[in-house]
Design a protein around this motif. Structure first.
Motif, PDB file in Angstrom:
ATOM      1  N   ALA A 280      -1.065 -15.358   4.985  1.00 52.57           N
ATOM      2  CA  ALA A 280      -0.033 -15.790   4.044  1.00 52.57           C
ATOM      3  C   ALA A 280       0.747 -14.582   3.548  1.00 52.57           C
ATOM      4  O   ALA A 280       0.282 -13.441   3.597  1.00 52.57           O
ATOM      5  CB  ALA A 280      -0.664 -16.524   2.870  1.00 52.57           C
ATOM      6  N   VAL A 281       1.961 -14.857   3.063  1.00 51.69           N
ATOM      7  CA  VAL A 281       2.784 -13.827   2.447  1.00 51.69           C
ATOM      8  C   VAL A 281       2.977 -14.207   0.979  1.00 51.69           C
ATOM      9  O   VAL A 281       3.268 -15.361   0.655  1.00 51.69           O
ATOM     10  CB  VAL A 281       4.137 -13.665   3.176  1.00 51.69           C
ATOM     11  CG1 VAL A 281       4.901 -14.982   3.279  1.00 51.69           C
ATOM     12  CG2 VAL A 281       4.992 -12.595   2.495  1.00 51.69           C
ATOM     13  N   PHE A 282       2.784 -13.219   0.107  1.00 54.50           N
ATOM     14  CA  PHE A 282       2.855 -13.427  -1.334  1.00 54.50           C
ATOM     15  C   PHE A 282       4.101 -12.718  -1.864  1.00 54.50           C
ATOM     16  O   PHE A 282       4.288 -11.521  -1.635  1.00 54.50           O
ATOM     17  CB  PHE A 282       1.603 -12.874  -2.018  1.00 54.50           C
ATOM     18  CG  PHE A 282       0.322 -13.493  -1.538  1.00 54.50           C
ATOM     19  CD1 PHE A 282      -0.291 -14.519  -2.242  1.00 54.50           C
ATOM     20  CD2 PHE A 282      -0.266 -13.068  -0.350  1.00 54.50           C
ATOM     21  CE1 PHE A 282      -1.461 -15.095  -1.796  1.00 54.50           C
ATOM     22  CE2 PHE A 282      -1.448 -13.633   0.109  1.00 54.50           C
ATOM     23  CZ  PHE A 282      -2.043 -14.657  -0.612  1.00 54.50           C
ATOM     24  N   GLY A 283       4.930 -13.444  -2.573  1.00 49.11           N
ATOM     25  CA  GLY A 283       6.170 -12.872  -3.079  1.00 49.11           C
ATOM     26  C   GLY A 283       5.930 -11.902  -4.222  1.00 49.11           C
ATOM     27  O   GLY A 283       4.958 -12.016  -4.974  1.00 49.11           O
ATOM     28  N   LYS A 284       6.814 -10.949  -4.368  1.00 50.88           N
ATOM     29  CA  LYS A 284       6.676  -9.946  -5.413  1.00 50.88           C
ATOM     30  C   LYS A 284       7.028 -10.528  -6.781  1.00 50.88           C
ATOM     31  O   LYS A 284       7.721 -11.547  -6.896  1.00 50.88           O
ATOM     32  CB  LYS A 284       7.584  -8.756  -5.117  1.00 50.88           C
ATOM     33  CG  LYS A 284       9.085  -9.084  -5.122  1.00 50.88           C
ATOM     34  CD  LYS A 284       9.888  -7.855  -4.748  1.00 50.88           C
ATOM     35  CE  LYS A 284      11.388  -8.157  -4.781  1.00 50.88           C
ATOM     36  NZ  LYS A 284      12.188  -6.965  -4.413  1.00 50.88           N
ATOM     37  N   SER A 285       6.538  -9.872  -7.824  1.00 52.53           N
ATOM     38  CA  SER A 285       6.923 -10.193  -9.192  1.00 52.53           C
ATOM     39  C   SER A 285       8.144  -9.355  -9.563  1.00 52.53           C
ATOM     40  O   SER A 285       8.369  -8.274  -9.021  1.00 52.53           O
ATOM     41  CB  SER A 285       5.777  -9.897 -10.159  1.00 52.53           C
ATOM     42  OG  SER A 285       4.645 -10.678  -9.860  1.00 52.53           O
ATOM     43  N   TYR A 286       8.916  -9.873 -10.518  1.00 56.62           N
ATOM     44  CA  TYR A 286      10.093  -9.172 -11.009  1.00 56.62           C
ATOM     45  C   TYR A 286       9.881  -8.825 -12.474  1.00 56.62           C
ATOM     46  O   TYR A 286       9.699  -9.727 -13.312  1.00 56.62           O
ATOM     47  CB  TYR A 286      11.344 -10.034 -10.882  1.00 56.62           C
ATOM     48  CG  TYR A 286      11.767 -10.360  -9.464  1.00 56.62           C
ATOM     49  CD1 TYR A 286      12.638  -9.516  -8.777  1.00 56.62           C
ATOM     50  CD2 TYR A 286      11.334 -11.513  -8.823  1.00 56.62           C
ATOM     51  CE1 TYR A 286      13.050  -9.808  -7.480  1.00 56.62           C
ATOM     52  CE2 TYR A 286      11.739 -11.826  -7.532  1.00 56.62           C
ATOM     53  CZ  TYR A 286      12.594 -10.966  -6.868  1.00 56.62           C
ATOM     54  OH  TYR A 286      13.001 -11.266  -5.590  1.00 56.62           O
ATOM     55  N   ALA A 287       9.897  -7.565 -12.815  1.00 61.01           N
ATOM     56  CA  ALA A 287       9.780  -7.125 -14.201  1.00 61.01           C
ATOM     57  C   ALA A 287      10.600  -5.856 -14.353  1.00 61.01           C
ATOM     58  O   ALA A 287      10.259  -4.814 -13.786  1.00 61.01           O
ATOM     59  CB  ALA A 287       8.320  -6.872 -14.577  1.00 61.01           C
ATOM     60  N   ALA A 288      11.713  -5.972 -15.092  1.00 57.76           N
ATOM     61  CA  ALA A 288      12.614  -4.826 -15.222  1.00 57.76           C
ATOM     62  C   ALA A 288      13.588  -5.078 -16.358  1.00 57.76           C
ATOM     63  O   ALA A 288      13.613  -6.166 -16.955  1.00 57.76           O
ATOM     64  CB  ALA A 288      13.378  -4.599 -13.914  1.00 57.76           C
ATOM     65  N   GLU A 289      14.381  -4.062 -16.657  1.00 54.83           N
ATOM     66  CA  GLU A 289      15.463  -4.246 -17.620  1.00 54.83           C
ATOM     67  C   GLU A 289      16.435  -5.303 -17.071  1.00 54.83           C
ATOM     68  O   GLU A 289      16.566  -5.466 -15.850  1.00 54.83           O
ATOM     69  CB  GLU A 289      16.207  -2.918 -17.833  1.00 54.83           C
ATOM     70  CG  GLU A 289      15.328  -1.757 -18.260  1.00 54.83           C
ATOM     71  CD  GLU A 289      14.707  -1.953 -19.638  1.00 54.83           C
ATOM     72  OE1 GLU A 289      15.392  -2.526 -20.511  1.00 54.83           O
ATOM     73  OE2 GLU A 289      13.545  -1.550 -19.825  1.00 54.83           O
ATOM     74  N   PRO A 290      17.115  -6.040 -17.955  1.00 54.15           N
ATOM     75  CA  PRO A 290      17.951  -7.157 -17.501  1.00 54.15           C
ATOM     76  C   PRO A 290      18.960  -6.804 -16.417  1.00 54.15           C
ATOM     77  O   PRO A 290      19.115  -7.551 -15.443  1.00 54.15           O
ATOM     78  CB  PRO A 290      18.644  -7.606 -18.787  1.00 54.15           C
ATOM     79  CG  PRO A 290      17.654  -7.291 -19.859  1.00 54.15           C
ATOM     80  CD  PRO A 290      17.018  -5.993 -19.426  1.00 54.15           C
ATOM     81  N   ASP A 291      19.652  -5.686 -16.531  1.00 56.27           N
ATOM     82  CA  ASP A 291      20.659  -5.329 -15.526  1.00 56.27           C
ATOM     83  C   ASP A 291      20.030  -5.144 -14.155  1.00 56.27           C
ATOM     84  O   ASP A 291      20.584  -5.588 -13.135  1.00 56.27           O
ATOM     85  CB  ASP A 291      21.399  -4.054 -15.940  1.00 56.27           C
ATOM     86  CG  ASP A 291      22.329  -4.275 -17.122  1.00 56.27           C
ATOM     87  OD1 ASP A 291      22.557  -5.459 -17.476  1.00 56.27           O
ATOM     88  OD2 ASP A 291      22.802  -3.285 -17.709  1.00 56.27           O
TER      89      ASP A 291
END
Length: 342
Positions: A280-291
């Motif tokens: 299986a492939v697991f998608g990355k998480s997104y955590a960053a400043e809004p821009d």
């Protein structure tokens, strides 16, 4: 413009940093969060269903309670494991919950995910027929559920009933008109996405799928969605198809955000195995400043293909913090991507 909802796994544990120490905490806070999410302008409140775990399991009491305390927000699951279900009893439960909510139920079902126990559905009294797999059993139950949701009579009435019967064969009650067209299938492969389309179910695609070619997760998921849409078109269904994708997205706008999630933004997908030998492939998480989030999410092909985005939330951090997490996306990220007006 996209519909944006939250997806809660509904964890609890007697842990000093958790706001959800008990099952009651999780259930009651789930109701409060759905009410708050509706006030924020969110479009959906969705909940995972897992058995034999300190997480939300039986969804219909919770969905009914939310339906009674809200007015507009869609209420759904992501997903109900059909291997554990009695399809006819589920028709009655779902019909009641949908009527209580005024027709806002969006039920995600599937053949299930890796379990906490070995063949847990056997403890519920179910086992595959000879020559079937448990996945076959789950899909067969799903088709029976869909069939009985149509509200067509199928049961021979008793000639000496307790109450007078209408003429003809009897259907399950309460029947909720239109619910049949608001059932979603959680698909981990391209083939099951096509199967869902052929059977008139909308598509839910989560943060993992079976690896079918080694491409990045969002590219494989976008291909799955396009295959679903093409199969829907060929099937000639009258209602419009919908597609949701789940993502872990956190806008870092406060010190608490940076403390909780500053180190969780993954720069790449990961590959691994589920259910023995299934890659299986697991998608990355997104955590960053809004821009930065806006720039990263603009390149996510699957989000672009979907009409609905479900934001996975850290429910153990409590209602107030999760309201902040969701409002940060609505305020600082969604307008920049055209998902909401400024």
């Amino acid at each position: 413009m996209k519909k944006i909802g939250f997806l809660s796994f509904g964890h609890w544990s007697d842990h000093p940093s958790y706001k959800t120490r008990t099952a009651a905490d999780t259930l009651l806070q789930s109701i409060d969060l759905a009410v708050a999410a509706e006030q924020l302008g969110l479009d959906g409140a969705y909940f995972r269903v897992h058995h034999f775990a300190a997480q939300l399991a039986s969804p219909f009491p919770l969905l009914s309670a939310i339906g009674a305390k809200t007015n507009k927000i869609e209420i759904g699951t992501g997903v109900i494991d059909m291997r554990y279900e009695n399809p006819l009893y589920m028709v009655e439960d779902a019909g009641a919950a949908d009527l209580i909510s005024g027709g806002r139920l969006q039920l995600g079902i599937s053949r299930g995910s890796p379990e906490q126990v070995i063949e847990g559905w056997r403890h519920f009294g179910y086992e595959p027929a000879e020559g079937e797999t448990d996945a076959d059993m789950g899909r067969k139950k799903a088709l029976e559920f869909l069939d009985k949701l149509k509200g067509i009579g199928f049961a021979q009435p008793n000639p000496y009933p307790m109450f007078p019967n209408p003429p003809g064969l009897l259907r399950l009650e309460p029947h909720s008109v239109g619910l049949r067209d608001r059932i979603w299938w959680g698909a981990a492969s391209n083939a099951t996405a096509v199967w869902a389309a052929e059977n008139g179910m909308h598509l839910q695609s989560s943060t993992l799928k079976f690896d079918e070619g080694g491409k990045p997760f969002h590219v494989q998921q976008a291909e799955q969605i396009r295959a679903f849409k093409e199969a829907w078109r060929k099937a000639g269904h009258q209602h419009k198809p919908r597609v949701s994708v789940s993502r872990s997205i956190f806008a870092l706008v406060t010190d608490d955000d940076r403390y909780y999630f500053g180190g969780q933004g993954k720069t790449a997908d990961s590959f691994g195995y589920i259910e023995r030998d299934q890659r299986a492939v697991f998608g990355k998480s997104y955590a960053a400043e809004p821009d930065k989030l806006i720039d990263e999410l603009a390149n996510d092909e699957a989000i672009q293909e979907a009409d609905t985005l479900l934001l996975t939330i850290p429910n153990t951090l409590g209602v107030d913090y999760n309201v902040h997490v969701l409002s940060s996306i609505l305020e600082h990220v969604a307008p920049g991507l055209g998902w909401r007006e400024d």
